[in-house]
Design a protein around this motif. Structure first.
Motif, PDB file in Angstrom:
ATOM      1  N   GLU A 128      -2.214  -9.798  -4.149  1.00 32.19           N
ATOM      2  CA  GLU A 128      -1.550  -8.698  -4.839  1.00 32.19           C
ATOM      3  C   GLU A 128      -1.723  -7.422  -4.003  1.00 32.19           C
ATOM      4  O   GLU A 128      -2.855  -7.003  -3.718  1.00 32.19           O
ATOM      5  CB  GLU A 128      -2.179  -8.525  -6.222  1.00 32.19           C
ATOM      6  CG  GLU A 128      -1.492  -7.522  -7.113  1.00 32.19           C
ATOM      7  CD  GLU A 128      -2.186  -7.388  -8.458  1.00 32.19           C
ATOM      8  OE1 GLU A 128      -1.624  -6.698  -9.336  1.00 32.19           O
ATOM      9  OE2 GLU A 128      -3.281  -7.955  -8.648  1.00 32.19           O
ATOM     10  N   MET A 129      -0.619  -6.806  -3.579  1.00 34.59           N
ATOM     11  CA  MET A 129      -0.750  -5.677  -2.650  1.00 34.59           C
ATOM     12  C   MET A 129       0.489  -4.791  -2.644  1.00 34.59           C
ATOM     13  O   MET A 129       1.558  -5.158  -3.127  1.00 34.59           O
ATOM     14  CB  MET A 129      -1.029  -6.198  -1.235  1.00 34.59           C
ATOM     15  CG  MET A 129       0.089  -6.994  -0.596  1.00 34.59           C
ATOM     16  SD  MET A 129       1.313  -5.955   0.283  1.00 34.59           S
ATOM     17  CE  MET A 129       2.465  -7.193   0.875  1.00 34.59           C
ATOM     18  N   VAL A 130       0.311  -3.595  -2.061  1.00 41.58           N
ATOM     19  CA  VAL A 130       1.393  -2.680  -1.726  1.00 41.58           C
ATOM     20  C   VAL A 130       1.151  -2.184  -0.306  1.00 41.58           C
ATOM     21  O   VAL A 130       0.084  -1.616  -0.014  1.00 41.58           O
ATOM     22  CB  VAL A 130       1.458  -1.480  -2.700  1.00 41.58           C
ATOM     23  CG1 VAL A 130       2.515  -0.483  -2.232  1.00 41.58           C
ATOM     24  CG2 VAL A 130       1.772  -1.936  -4.112  1.00 41.58           C
ATOM     25  N   ASP A 131       2.108  -2.426   0.578  1.00 39.17           N
ATOM     26  CA  ASP A 131       2.027  -1.989   1.977  1.00 39.17           C
ATOM     27  C   ASP A 131       0.740  -2.445   2.652  1.00 39.17           C
ATOM     28  O   ASP A 131       0.124  -1.708   3.426  1.00 39.17           O
ATOM     29  CB  ASP A 131       2.155  -0.458   2.059  1.00 39.17           C
ATOM     30  CG  ASP A 131       2.630  -0.001   3.429  1.00 39.17           C
ATOM     31  OD1 ASP A 131       3.127  -0.840   4.211  1.00 39.17           O
ATOM     32  OD2 ASP A 131       2.519   1.202   3.729  1.00 39.17           O
ATOM     33  N   GLY A 132       0.340  -3.653   2.317  1.00 41.47           N
ATOM     34  CA  GLY A 132      -0.852  -4.226   2.935  1.00 41.47           C
ATOM     35  C   GLY A 132      -2.154  -3.847   2.267  1.00 41.47           C
ATOM     36  O   GLY A 132      -3.213  -4.408   2.593  1.00 41.47           O
ATOM     37  N   ASP A 133      -2.125  -2.900   1.325  1.00 39.96           N
ATOM     38  CA  ASP A 133      -3.343  -2.490   0.629  1.00 39.96           C
ATOM     39  C   ASP A 133      -3.509  -3.297  -0.649  1.00 39.96           C
ATOM     40  O   ASP A 133      -2.584  -3.346  -1.472  1.00 39.96           O
ATOM     41  CB  ASP A 133      -3.284  -1.004   0.270  1.00 39.96           C
ATOM     42  CG  ASP A 133      -3.220  -0.110   1.489  1.00 39.96           C
ATOM     43  OD1 ASP A 133      -3.790  -0.505   2.522  1.00 39.96           O
ATOM     44  OD2 ASP A 133      -2.600   0.971   1.413  1.00 39.96           O
ATOM     45  N   PRO A 134      -4.661  -3.931  -0.855  1.00 39.07           N
ATOM     46  CA  PRO A 134      -4.884  -4.662  -2.112  1.00 39.07           C
ATOM     47  C   PRO A 134      -4.811  -3.713  -3.300  1.00 39.07           C
ATOM     48  O   PRO A 134      -5.329  -2.588  -3.256  1.00 39.07           O
ATOM     49  CB  PRO A 134      -6.304  -5.230  -1.944  1.00 39.07           C
ATOM     50  CG  PRO A 134      -6.564  -5.214  -0.471  1.00 39.07           C
ATOM     51  CD  PRO A 134      -5.813  -4.026   0.067  1.00 39.07           C
ATOM     52  N   VAL A 135      -4.147  -4.143  -4.358  1.00 40.01           N
ATOM     53  CA  VAL A 135      -4.052  -3.343  -5.576  1.00 40.01           C
ATOM     54  C   VAL A 135      -4.330  -4.244  -6.775  1.00 40.01           C
ATOM     55  O   VAL A 135      -4.285  -5.471  -6.675  1.00 40.01           O
ATOM     56  CB  VAL A 135      -2.664  -2.690  -5.734  1.00 40.01           C
ATOM     57  CG1 VAL A 135      -2.388  -1.716  -4.604  1.00 40.01           C
ATOM     58  CG2 VAL A 135      -1.568  -3.736  -5.813  1.00 40.01           C
ATOM     59  N   ARG A 136      -4.619  -3.605  -7.873  1.00 37.12           N
ATOM     60  CA  ARG A 136      -4.768  -4.316  -9.145  1.00 37.12           C
ATOM     61  C   ARG A 136      -3.842  -3.632 -10.143  1.00 37.12           C
ATOM     62  O   ARG A 136      -4.153  -2.568 -10.674  1.00 37.12           O
ATOM     63  CB  ARG A 136      -6.212  -4.282  -9.636  1.00 37.12           C
ATOM     64  CG  ARG A 136      -6.439  -5.045 -10.937  1.00 37.12           C
ATOM     65  CD  ARG A 136      -7.875  -4.942 -11.409  1.00 37.12           C
ATOM     66  NE  ARG A 136      -8.064  -5.572 -12.702  1.00 37.12           N
ATOM     67  CZ  ARG A 136      -8.334  -6.850 -12.887  1.00 37.12           C
ATOM     68  NH1 ARG A 136      -8.443  -7.659 -11.851  1.00 37.12           N
ATOM     69  NH2 ARG A 136      -8.492  -7.346 -14.108  1.00 37.12           N
ATOM     70  N   ARG A 137      -2.690  -4.236 -10.355  1.00 41.12           N
ATOM     71  CA  ARG A 137      -1.683  -3.630 -11.227  1.00 41.12           C
ATOM     72  C   ARG A 137      -2.079  -3.754 -12.697  1.00 41.12           C
ATOM     73  O   ARG A 137      -2.608  -4.774 -13.126  1.00 41.12           O
ATOM     74  CB  ARG A 137      -0.326  -4.314 -11.031  1.00 41.12           C
ATOM     75  CG  ARG A 137       0.398  -3.948  -9.756  1.00 41.12           C
ATOM     76  CD  ARG A 137       1.697  -4.735  -9.682  1.00 41.12           C
ATOM     77  NE  ARG A 137       2.495  -4.393  -8.512  1.00 41.12           N
ATOM     78  CZ  ARG A 137       2.297  -4.903  -7.300  1.00 41.12           C
ATOM     79  NH1 ARG A 137       1.330  -5.783  -7.111  1.00 41.12           N
ATOM     80  NH2 ARG A 137       3.060  -4.539  -6.287  1.00 41.12           N
ATOM     81  N   ASP A 138      -1.777  -2.717 -13.435  1.00 41.28           N
ATOM     82  CA  ASP A 138      -1.776  -2.768 -14.892  1.00 41.28           C
ATOM     83  C   ASP A 138      -0.404  -2.299 -15.325  1.00 41.28           C
ATOM     84  O   ASP A 138       0.160  -1.375 -14.733  1.00 41.28           O
ATOM     85  CB  ASP A 138      -2.864  -1.866 -15.483  1.00 41.28           C
ATOM     86  CG  ASP A 138      -4.261  -2.382 -15.140  1.00 41.28           C
ATOM     87  OD1 ASP A 138      -4.533  -3.561 -15.414  1.00 41.28           O
ATOM     88  OD2 ASP A 138      -5.062  -1.601 -14.588  1.00 41.28           O
TER      89      ASP A 138
END
Length: 330
Positions: A128-138
């Motif tokens: 899970e990521m945006v532009d290669g950065d791991p994210v944790r979506r809510d």
């Protein structure tokens, strides 16, 4: 025969009456889902926009900035995540590709969005990521749940990597469809530089050394068809600035991009037609068939009772009592 037909009709009436809530409250939540292999693209445009010329580091007015968004389902990745998630999962590999009026790339930002195929709730998994950065979506992104409600939702903003409320602002009509209008405002926020920059040799790391930072704000608007939860139209009033640092030559800030981003007309027409088709399918499971089965069950019950009453017939009349003969007098 009438009694047999009456019993058959009664059984059918019970069957269809029971099938009505079963289809709506059990079958629909299990059958309605986003296909794992779905692919879709969308073109948005910002006409008469302001764009930074990285050669001169000055903002200039341009005729058009084009944003191409693609979402492609990764079936293999979804199946792998489903092994541990224990539910149906969709993995969307997304890309926002921005180009100037000359067709040259301004930036491109990849995303990987993992969510529940039925509810559209985020599923947290590796990748899970945006532009290669791991994210944790809510909260949601790109799509609302089936049978969207008239309320605020939590919506993920890929630029700031944060989740913020997106507010229900009322019911409207768009191209003949009843839609719910939602709006979200992201205040000026410091955000990361894109990993891919428009000028060769310039990287987020080299920009960071100059002390220059990137800031962003937007007002995001969606017109959502509530049955399918699909946006039929969207637009943003989008602004980006570079602030401070030696890169700006002593200036406090410079506009990197500013414009009203809107869906291109041909994609609006395609999206509306697709949503109208999918809306009919969802309504079959949530409204047309459940109510149809309930009405059919009621009619069959009435017909069963009618045949049962006809089969019994009128009550037999009581036999007349015989009158004793009168004696004959001599």
């Amino acid at each position: 025969m009438r009694r047999t037909a009456s019993l058959i009709l009664l059984a059918l009436a019970v069957f269809f009456a029971a099938l009505s809530p079963l289809l709506r409250w059990y079958a629909f939540p299990h059958l309605a889902k986003i296909p794992a292999d779905q692919y879709q693209d969308m073109v948005l445009e910002a006409k008469n926009a302001t764009l930074l010329d990285y050669g001169t580091m000055k903002a200039k007015r341009v005729s058009k900035v084009t944003i191409v968004q693609t979402l492609k389902g990764d079936v293999d990745a979804a199946r792998e995540i489903e092994k541990t998630a224990g539910r149906d999962v969709v993995v969307w590999n997304g890309l926002s590709y921005i180009q100037g009026p000359d067709g040259k790339m301004v930036s491109k930002v990849p995303e990987r969005y993992i969510f529940d195929a039925h509810s559209q709730e985020p599923v947290h998994a590796t990748g899970e990521m945006v532009d290669g950065d791991p994210v944790r979506r809510d909260g949601i992104e790109f799509k609302w749940p089936f049978l969207t409600q008239k309320r605020d939702y939590e919506y993920f903003d890929a630029q700031t990597r944060t989740t913020n409320p997106i507010h229900y602002k009322g019911t409207r009509t768009f191209r003949g469809l009843k839609v719910y209008y939602f709006e979200q405002t992201i205040p000026w926020t410091k955000v990361s530089m894109p990993k891919t920059m428009p000028v060769k040799g310039i990287t987020p790391e080299s920009v960071a050394k100059t002390g220059t930072t990137r800031w962003y704000t937007t007002v995001r608007r969606f017109w959502v068809e509530p049955v399918t939860g699909a946006p039929v139209y969207g637009e943003e009033s989008h602004q980006e600035e570079l602030r401070g640092g030696t890169l700006l030559g002593g200036r406090a800030k410079v506009t990197a991009f500013a414009g009203d981003v809107k869906m291109r007309e041909d994609y609006i027409e395609h999206t509306v037609a697709l949503v109208e088709h999918n809306r009919t399918i969802v309504l079959l499971m949530t409204s047309y068939l459940p109510w149809g089965f309930l009405v059919l069950g009621t009619l069959l019950l009435a017909l069963s009772l009618y045949l049962e009453a006809r089969g019994r017939g009128p009550s037999d009349p009581e036999p007349a009592q015989a009158t004793a003969p009168e004696p004959v007098s001599a």
